[in-house]
Scaffold this motif. Structure first.
Motif, PDB file in Angstrom:
ATOM      1  N   GLY A 156       0.777  -1.236   0.000  1.00 15.76           N
ATOM      2  CA  GLY A 156       0.000   0.000   0.000  1.00 15.76           C
ATOM      3  C   GLY A 156       0.807   1.284   0.000  1.00 15.76           C
ATOM      4  O   GLY A 156       0.245   2.369   0.117  1.00 15.76           O
ATOM      5  N   TRP A 157       2.129   1.176  -0.111  1.00 10.94           N
ATOM      6  CA  TRP A 157       2.953   2.371  -0.210  1.00 10.94           C
ATOM      7  C   TRP A 157       2.764   2.975  -1.601  1.00 10.94           C
ATOM      8  O   TRP A 157       2.356   2.294  -2.543  1.00 10.94           O
ATOM      9  CB  TRP A 157       4.420   2.036   0.019  1.00 10.94           C
ATOM     10  CG  TRP A 157       4.743   1.696   1.443  1.00 10.94           C
ATOM     11  CD1 TRP A 157       4.340   0.589   2.140  1.00 10.94           C
ATOM     12  CD2 TRP A 157       5.538   2.465   2.337  1.00 10.94           C
ATOM     13  NE1 TRP A 157       4.829   0.625   3.413  1.00 10.94           N
ATOM     14  CE2 TRP A 157       5.585   1.767   3.568  1.00 10.94           C
ATOM     15  CE3 TRP A 157       6.223   3.668   2.226  1.00 10.94           C
ATOM     16  CZ2 TRP A 157       6.285   2.243   4.666  1.00 10.94           C
ATOM     17  CZ3 TRP A 157       6.923   4.138   3.321  1.00 10.94           C
ATOM     18  CH2 TRP A 157       6.952   3.429   4.525  1.00 10.94           C
ATOM     19  N   ARG A 158       3.125   4.253  -1.747  1.00  7.25           N
ATOM     20  CA  ARG A 158       3.031   4.965  -3.024  1.00  7.25           C
ATOM     21  C   ARG A 158       4.415   5.459  -3.419  1.00  7.25           C
ATOM     22  O   ARG A 158       5.121   6.065  -2.607  1.00  7.25           O
ATOM     23  CB  ARG A 158       2.076   6.151  -2.878  1.00  7.25           C
ATOM     24  CG  ARG A 158       1.942   6.994  -4.145  1.00  7.25           C
ATOM     25  CD  ARG A 158       0.857   8.059  -3.990  1.00  7.25           C
ATOM     26  NE  ARG A 158       1.109   9.020  -2.932  1.00  7.25           N
ATOM     27  CZ  ARG A 158       1.796  10.155  -3.078  1.00  7.25           C
ATOM     28  NH1 ARG A 158       2.335  10.474  -4.233  1.00  7.25           N
ATOM     29  NH2 ARG A 158       1.947  10.973  -2.042  1.00  7.25           N
ATOM     30  N   LEU A 159       4.788   5.219  -4.662  1.00 10.00           N
ATOM     31  CA  LEU A 159       6.067   5.700  -5.189  1.00 10.00           C
ATOM     32  C   LEU A 159       5.944   7.173  -5.547  1.00 10.00           C
ATOM     33  O   LEU A 159       5.002   7.574  -6.237  1.00 10.00           O
ATOM     34  CB  LEU A 159       6.459   4.886  -6.420  1.00 10.00           C
ATOM     35  CG  LEU A 159       7.778   5.255  -7.083  1.00 10.00           C
ATOM     36  CD1 LEU A 159       8.956   4.925  -6.168  1.00 10.00           C
ATOM     37  CD2 LEU A 159       7.921   4.529  -8.412  1.00 10.00           C
ATOM     38  N   ILE A 160       6.895   7.979  -5.071  1.00 13.94           N
ATOM     39  CA  ILE A 160       6.915   9.412  -5.380  1.00 13.94           C
ATOM     40  C   ILE A 160       7.836   9.680  -6.571  1.00 13.94           C
ATOM     41  O   ILE A 160       7.468  10.363  -7.513  1.00 13.94           O
ATOM     42  CB  ILE A 160       7.368  10.241  -4.161  1.00 13.94           C
ATOM     43  CG1 ILE A 160       6.443   9.987  -2.968  1.00 13.94           C
ATOM     44  CG2 ILE A 160       7.415  11.731  -4.516  1.00 13.94           C
ATOM     45  CD1 ILE A 160       6.966  10.533  -1.650  1.00 13.94           C
ATOM     46  N   LEU A 161       9.049   9.149  -6.504  1.00 19.03           N
ATOM     47  CA  LEU A 161       9.991   9.250  -7.610  1.00 19.03           C
ATOM     48  C   LEU A 161      11.074   8.210  -7.417  1.00 19.03           C
ATOM     49  O   LEU A 161      11.280   7.705  -6.317  1.00 19.03           O
ATOM     50  CB  LEU A 161      10.586  10.657  -7.772  1.00 19.03           C
ATOM     51  CG  LEU A 161      11.526  11.218  -6.724  1.00 19.03           C
ATOM     52  CD1 LEU A 161      12.979  10.901  -7.052  1.00 19.03           C
ATOM     53  CD2 LEU A 161      11.373  12.734  -6.674  1.00 19.03           C
ATOM     54  N   ALA A 162      11.772   7.882  -8.512  1.00 20.40           N
ATOM     55  CA  ALA A 162      12.806   6.851  -8.458  1.00 20.40           C
ATOM     56  C   ALA A 162      13.939   7.209  -9.408  1.00 20.40           C
ATOM     57  O   ALA A 162      13.808   8.083 -10.268  1.00 20.40           O
ATOM     58  CB  ALA A 162      12.216   5.492  -8.835  1.00 20.40           C
ATOM     59  N   GLY A 163      15.031   6.479  -9.257  1.00 17.62           N
ATOM     60  CA  GLY A 163      16.186   6.686 -10.109  1.00 17.62           C
ATOM     61  C   GLY A 163      16.021   6.117 -11.502  1.00 17.62           C
ATOM     62  O   GLY A 163      16.788   6.445 -12.399  1.00 17.62           O
ATOM     63  N   ALA A 164      15.017   5.257 -11.692  1.00 17.81           N
ATOM     64  CA  ALA A 164      14.759   4.659 -13.001  1.00 17.81           C
ATOM     65  C   ALA A 164      13.319   4.160 -13.050  1.00 17.81           C
ATOM     66  O   ALA A 164      12.621   4.117 -12.031  1.00 17.81           O
ATOM     67  CB  ALA A 164      15.737   3.517 -13.277  1.00 17.81           C
ATOM     68  N   SER A 165      12.903   3.753 -14.220  1.00 17.39           N
ATOM     69  CA  SER A 165      11.543   3.261 -14.432  1.00 17.39           C
ATOM     70  C   SER A 165      11.368   1.857 -13.856  1.00 17.39           C
ATOM     71  O   SER A 165      12.358   1.177 -13.550  1.00 17.39           O
ATOM     72  CB  SER A 165      11.249   3.234 -15.929  1.00 17.39           C
ATOM     73  OG  SER A 165      12.069   2.252 -16.552  1.00 17.39           O
ATOM     74  N   TYR A 218      11.918   7.023  -3.627  1.00 18.22           N
ATOM     75  CA  TYR A 218      11.221   7.639  -2.493  1.00 18.22           C
ATOM     76  C   TYR A 218       9.783   7.121  -2.478  1.00 18.22           C
ATOM     77  O   TYR A 218       9.097   7.167  -3.503  1.00 18.22           O
ATOM     78  CB  TYR A 218      11.181   9.161  -2.638  1.00 18.22           C
ATOM     79  CG  TYR A 218      12.502   9.851  -2.544  1.00 18.22           C
ATOM     80  CD1 TYR A 218      12.959  10.350  -1.328  1.00 18.22           C
ATOM     81  CD2 TYR A 218      13.300  10.051  -3.675  1.00 18.22           C
ATOM     82  CE1 TYR A 218      14.166  11.030  -1.234  1.00 18.22           C
ATOM     83  CE2 TYR A 218      14.512  10.718  -3.587  1.00 18.22           C
ATOM     84  CZ  TYR A 218      14.935  11.203  -2.374  1.00 18.22           C
ATOM     85  OH  TYR A 218      16.125  11.869  -2.283  1.00 18.22           O
ATOM     86  N   LEU A 219       9.339   6.653  -1.303  1.00 17.63           N
ATOM     87  CA  LEU A 219       7.986   6.134  -1.151  1.00 17.63           C
ATOM     88  C   LEU A 219       7.349   6.688   0.121  1.00 17.63           C
ATOM     89  O   LEU A 219       8.057   7.069   1.059  1.00 17.63           O
ATOM     90  CB  LEU A 219       7.994   4.606  -1.068  1.00 17.63           C
ATOM     91  CG  LEU A 219       8.474   3.889  -2.312  1.00 17.63           C
ATOM     92  CD1 LEU A 219       9.899   3.415  -2.119  1.00 17.63           C
ATOM     93  CD2 LEU A 219       7.586   2.707  -2.641  1.00 17.63           C
ATOM     94  N   VAL A 220       6.012   6.671   0.158  1.00 23.52           N
ATOM     95  CA  VAL A 220       5.263   7.110   1.332  1.00 23.52           C
ATOM     96  C   VAL A 220       4.028   6.233   1.463  1.00 23.52           C
ATOM     97  O   VAL A 220       3.520   5.706   0.466  1.00 23.52           O
ATOM     98  CB  VAL A 220       4.876   8.612   1.221  1.00 23.52           C
ATOM     99  CG1 VAL A 220       3.867   8.849   0.116  1.00 23.52           C
ATOM    100  CG2 VAL A 220       4.399   9.168   2.548  1.00 23.52           C
ATOM    101  N   ARG A 221       3.578   6.074   2.682  1.00 24.02           N
ATOM    102  CA  ARG A 221       2.329   5.350   2.925  1.00 24.02           C
ATOM    103  C   ARG A 221       1.445   6.223   3.788  1.00 24.02           C
ATOM    104  O   ARG A 221       1.861   6.684   4.860  1.00 24.02           O
ATOM    105  CB  ARG A 221       2.589   4.035   3.622  1.00 24.02           C
ATOM    106  CG  ARG A 221       1.303   3.258   3.831  1.00 24.02           C
ATOM    107  CD  ARG A 221       1.574   1.886   4.328  1.00 24.02           C
ATOM    108  NE  ARG A 221       0.308   1.187   4.447  1.00 24.02           N
ATOM    109  CZ  ARG A 221       0.216  -0.091   4.670  1.00 24.02           C
ATOM    110  NH1 ARG A 221       1.309  -0.821   4.800  1.00 24.02           N
ATOM    111  NH2 ARG A 221      -0.955  -0.650   4.774  1.00 24.02           N
TER     112      ARG A 221
END
Length: 154
Positions: free
Chosen positions: A107-116, A126-129
């Motif tokens: 149930g976490w949400r991805l905010i941004l990442a270094g790659a697809s 970076y993730l947040v729940r």
């Protein structure tokens, strides 16, 4: 992942990295690694795809949990992160892709990442729940470079 055992930094997005360094040096007695510009830093944003961030970053030399200060150019690809929180916890992980997928399933949400996703999210994400803290997963392959930077080795 037992993230609390692998926390290595508390990151803050600040409007002026030099002023933040000066204030934390004065208030907490911290010393700082060299400032590093990441301009551009290519990142992947869910729903948007590839984007670029313009950042200046440093870490406190004191640890084991270091302060990380990030100054970003307004309007860059780190805006979605700033919209969620100006603070995050950075944790070491062996496999960023596997950890992202496990957290997304919880149930976490991805905010941004270094790659697809096709590239297993790169070496950071970076993730947040819900309303919880933002967690930055940082791949172990980056540890030698980051520890050298913090330690003052060129």
């Amino acid at each position: 992942m037992n993230a609390i055992l692998k926390v290595f930094h508390h990151g803050l997005i600040v409007p002026d990295v030099r002023a933040a360094m000066d204030g934390l040096s004065r208030d907490l007695g911290l010393d700082w690694a060299d400032l590093r510009p990441f301009d551009p830093l290519r990142v992947w944003l869910p729903g948007e795809g590839w984007a670029e961030a313009q950042l200046t970053v440093t870490y406190s030399r004191q640890g084991p949990v270091h302060f990380e200060l990030i100054e970003m150019v307004p309007g860059c690809a780190y805006e979605p992160l700033l919209a969620v929180s100006r603070a995050h916890l950075g944790v070491w992980v062996d496999d960023v892709g596997a950890e992202v997928e496990a957290l997304l399933a919880q149930g976490w949400r991805l905010i941004l990442a270094g790659a697809s996703p096709e590239h297993r999210y790169g070496q950071m994400a970076y993730l947040v729940r819900d309303n919880g803290p933002v967690v930055e997963l940082v791949g172990e392959p980056l540890r030698p470079m980051i520890e050298s930077w913090i330690g003052g080795v060129a």
